[in-house]
Design a protein around this motif. Structure first.
Motif, PDB file in Angstrom:
ATOM      1  N   GLN A   2       0.807  -1.223   0.000  1.00 53.34           N
ATOM      2  CA  GLN A   2       0.000   0.000   0.000  1.00 53.34           C
ATOM      3  C   GLN A   2       0.845   1.281   0.000  1.00 53.34           C
ATOM      4  O   GLN A   2       0.331   2.367   0.246  1.00 53.34           O
TER       5      GLN A   2
ATOM      6  N   HIS B  68      -2.249   4.424  -0.658  1.00 52.53           N
ATOM      7  CA  HIS B  68      -3.639   3.974  -0.805  1.00 52.53           C
ATOM      8  C   HIS B  68      -4.026   3.112   0.382  1.00 52.53           C
ATOM      9  O   HIS B  68      -3.205   2.798   1.256  1.00 52.53           O
ATOM     10  N   THR B  69      -5.288   2.729   0.415  1.00 43.27           N
ATOM     11  CA  THR B  69      -5.794   1.858   1.477  1.00 43.27           C
ATOM     12  C   THR B  69      -5.822   0.395   1.043  1.00 43.27           C
ATOM     13  O   THR B  69      -6.356  -0.449   1.750  1.00 43.27           O
TER      14      THR B  69
ATOM     15  N   VAL C 129      -1.164  -1.087  -4.213  1.00 47.86           N
ATOM     16  CA  VAL C 129      -0.893  -0.121  -5.280  1.00 47.86           C
ATOM     17  C   VAL C 129      -0.405  -0.921  -6.485  1.00 47.86           C
ATOM     18  O   VAL C 129       0.590  -1.641  -6.395  1.00 47.86           O
TER      19      VAL C 129
ATOM     20  N   SER D 237      -4.790   1.705  -7.794  1.00 44.61           N
ATOM     21  CA  SER D 237      -4.864   0.848  -6.622  1.00 44.61           C
ATOM     22  C   SER D 237      -6.090  -0.061  -6.617  1.00 44.61           C
ATOM     23  O   SER D 237      -7.083   0.197  -7.300  1.00 44.61           O
TER      24      SER D 237
ATOM     25  N   ASP E 137      -7.978  -0.112  -4.218  1.00 40.16           N
ATOM     26  CA  ASP E 137      -9.046   0.603  -3.512  1.00 40.16           C
ATOM     27  C   ASP E 137      -9.974   1.337  -4.486  1.00 40.16           C
ATOM     28  O   ASP E 137     -10.771   2.177  -4.083  1.00 40.16           O
TER      29      ASP E 137
ATOM     30  N   SER F 294      -9.312   3.490  -6.832  1.00 39.70           N
ATOM     31  CA  SER F 294      -9.026   4.898  -7.106  1.00 39.70           C
ATOM     32  C   SER F 294      -7.717   5.076  -7.858  1.00 39.70           C
ATOM     33  O   SER F 294      -6.833   4.210  -7.830  1.00 39.70           O
TER      34      SER F 294
ATOM     35  N   LYS G 298      -4.763   8.085  -7.973  1.00 38.10           N
ATOM     36  CA  LYS G 298      -4.349   9.266  -7.210  1.00 38.10           C
ATOM     37  C   LYS G 298      -3.156   9.945  -7.874  1.00 38.10           C
ATOM     38  O   LYS G 298      -2.313   9.286  -8.491  1.00 38.10           O
TER      39      LYS G 298
ATOM     40  N   SER H 151      -7.677  12.828  -6.071  1.00 40.70           N
ATOM     41  CA  SER H 151      -8.046  11.450  -6.383  1.00 40.70           C
ATOM     42  C   SER H 151      -9.055  11.417  -7.523  1.00 40.70           C
ATOM     43  O   SER H 151      -9.877  12.333  -7.669  1.00 40.70           O
TER      44      SER H 151
ATOM     45  N   SER I 193     -11.905   8.961  -8.787  1.00 45.18           N
ATOM     46  CA  SER I 193     -12.626   7.802  -8.263  1.00 45.18           C
ATOM     47  C   SER I 193     -13.943   7.580  -8.995  1.00 45.18           C
ATOM     48  O   SER I 193     -14.988   8.078  -8.577  1.00 45.18           O
TER      49      SER I 193
END
Length: 458
Positions: free
Chosen positions: A82, A101-102, A105, A121, A123, A125, A127, A139, A141
């Protein structure tokens, strides 16, 4: 300008990774090659003879992406841990870490000015980050599933992304809005990138396809199905005339985009090919795969120097910079399907040449569309004829390009002459109109004087 056409040749074989090689990138000066692996290590291979390689340790999970900055002073790496790390590609191997990221990546890339990074990522998104301050900027998204890859356009004004939601999205970095969605995939979209001019994007899919879209007209212009398994990665040649792809079918394919056909199949890896990358000058390309090998190849086949050809005509009149995509085609998001007139190539119907390439410990043969009972004689004859034919095509293409540019120069001069004549004509017309006005005024004055004389006589 044109030398004899040659096949790609294997130049070097790098050993150092202990697990799957997942990504690769050349430095801008072509003196280093960076590779990332599932062994969590980043390797910097120095390409000068007898120079030692650097092993950088820091990520705590699989490295998924790597990219040199335009200056070559930094290397960015992304990971399933991440994070994104910025490394100094020297013996010290210093790095800066930031939580990106959460979730995992999947990719990382510098913008052409080196001021920003774009990451994709799991997640869902994309970025964008500032490099100097290592600061999150914004971001993007709109994806509905994992995002596999994100890339800047050459001018940095667009971002292309793709993912497991089976879409390729085009973003405007100024408005930070999704301006186009390309959907025509039977599986995940695995990789996306712009060509060197920024007019087209290519995308690969788990459905074994490679597609090239013209983002100025939103049309699918080329569609290739030359692999027998999912396409994991690809790389445009700097000239924009060739593309190399890596697949889970253990092969790499080189496509001639000008002619719309497959020209080489390379067998060098035992297992899926997960990384391919041309060097910045196009003279080399690297590949990495599930067999932990890193192979470096000499291109050879791009014998025509297109940059020199075009630079000779760089003084041609261009009064203003070319307008940007968003200046010509402002639009709202909408879906796209395959259009008529696209070039489609399949592994079974291609007219391209599948050339013999040998990898480490393996021998490979050239495939032909038709088989002859005298295989060796046909192979030799076909090789000679094919090279002569291709050399003739390159020569014809060079001559055609030069004639086109010469005609454009003549047209430019003709337009300039016509503009001068139009200006002179306008000046003459303006003078005539002014004279007409003066004559009318004088006529009115004479008529007025006659009327006054008649009135006084009465």
């Amino acid at each position: 300008m044109i030398s004899s056409l040659e096949d790609p040749t294997l130049e070097r074989h790098f050993k150092g990774h202990k697990d799957v090689v997942s990504c690769a990138d050349f430095s801008p000066n072509n003196k280093q090659l960076a590779t990332g692996s599932c062994d969590k290590n980043l390797m910097i291979w120095n390409l000068t003879p007898k120079a030692r390689a650097f092993r950088f340790v820091g990520h705590t999970d699989i490295i998924t992406g790597v990219h040199f900055s335009p200056s070559g002073s930094l290397v960015a790496s992304s990971s399933r841990d991440q994070t994104v790390r910025l490394w100094t590609p020297s013996i010290k191997g210093e790095s800066t870490v930031f939580k990106a990221h959460t979730a995992s990546v999947r990719s990382v890339q510098f913008s052409s000015d080196g001021q920003r990074l774009v990451t994709a990522s799991d997640d869902k998104s994309v970025k964008v980050w500032g490099v100097e301050r290592k600061k999150f900027l914004y971001s993007l998204s709109r994806h509905t599933n994992w995002v596999r890859c994100a890339r800047f356009s050459p001018d940095g004004r667009l971002v292309a992304s793709c993912g497991d939601d089976r879409t390729v999205r085009l973003w405007d970095t100024s408005s930070r809005q999704c301006i186009n969605i390309f959907t025509d995939y039977g599986g995940s979209a695995t990789f996306v990138d712009f060509n060197s001019s920024g007019t087209c994007i290519a995308s690969s899919g788990a459905d074994n396809t490679l597609k090239i879209w013209d983002i100025r007209t939103n049309k699918l212009i080329q569609h290739y199905r030359v692999h027998s398994a999912g396409v994991n990665c690809f790389s445009f040649h700097p000239s924009g005339n060739y593309l190399i792809s890596g697949s889970s079918d253990s092969t790499m394919k080189i496509l001639d985009l000008l002619e719309g056909r497959l020209i080489y199949t390379l067998h060098g890896h035992k297992g899926p090919v997960l990384a391919v990358a041309f060097s910045r000058d196009g003279g080399l390309f690297a590949s990495g795969g599930a067999d932990s090998q890193v192979l470096m190849w000499k291109t050879n086949f791009d014998s025509l120097n297109y940059r020199d050809l075009l630079s000779r005509h760089s003084r041609r009149v261009t009064p203003d910079p070319l307008p940007h995509l968003m200046d010509i085609y402002p639009r709202s998001p909408h879906r796209h399907n395959a259009q008529n007139g696209t070039v489609e190539v399949s592994a079974h119907t291609t007219n391209g040449r599948d050339q013999p390439i040998s990898g480490p410990g393996r021998t490979h043969t050239r495939h032909r569309e038709e088989e002859d009972e005298d295989q060796e004689e046909r192979f030799a004859g076909g090789m000679t004829a094919s090279r002569e034919e291709r050399s003739g095509i390159q020569s014809s293409l060079t001559s055609t390009l030069e004639n086109i540019v010469q005609q454009l120069d003549i047209l430019t001069q003709t337009v300039a002459v016509l503009e001068e004549r139009l200006t002179l004509t306008e000046d003459k017309l303006r003078t005539c109109l002014d004279n007409q006005v003066l004559l009318l005024q004088q006529t009115h004055q004479v008529d007025g004087s006659d009327e006054e004389a008649e009135g006084s006589s009465v």
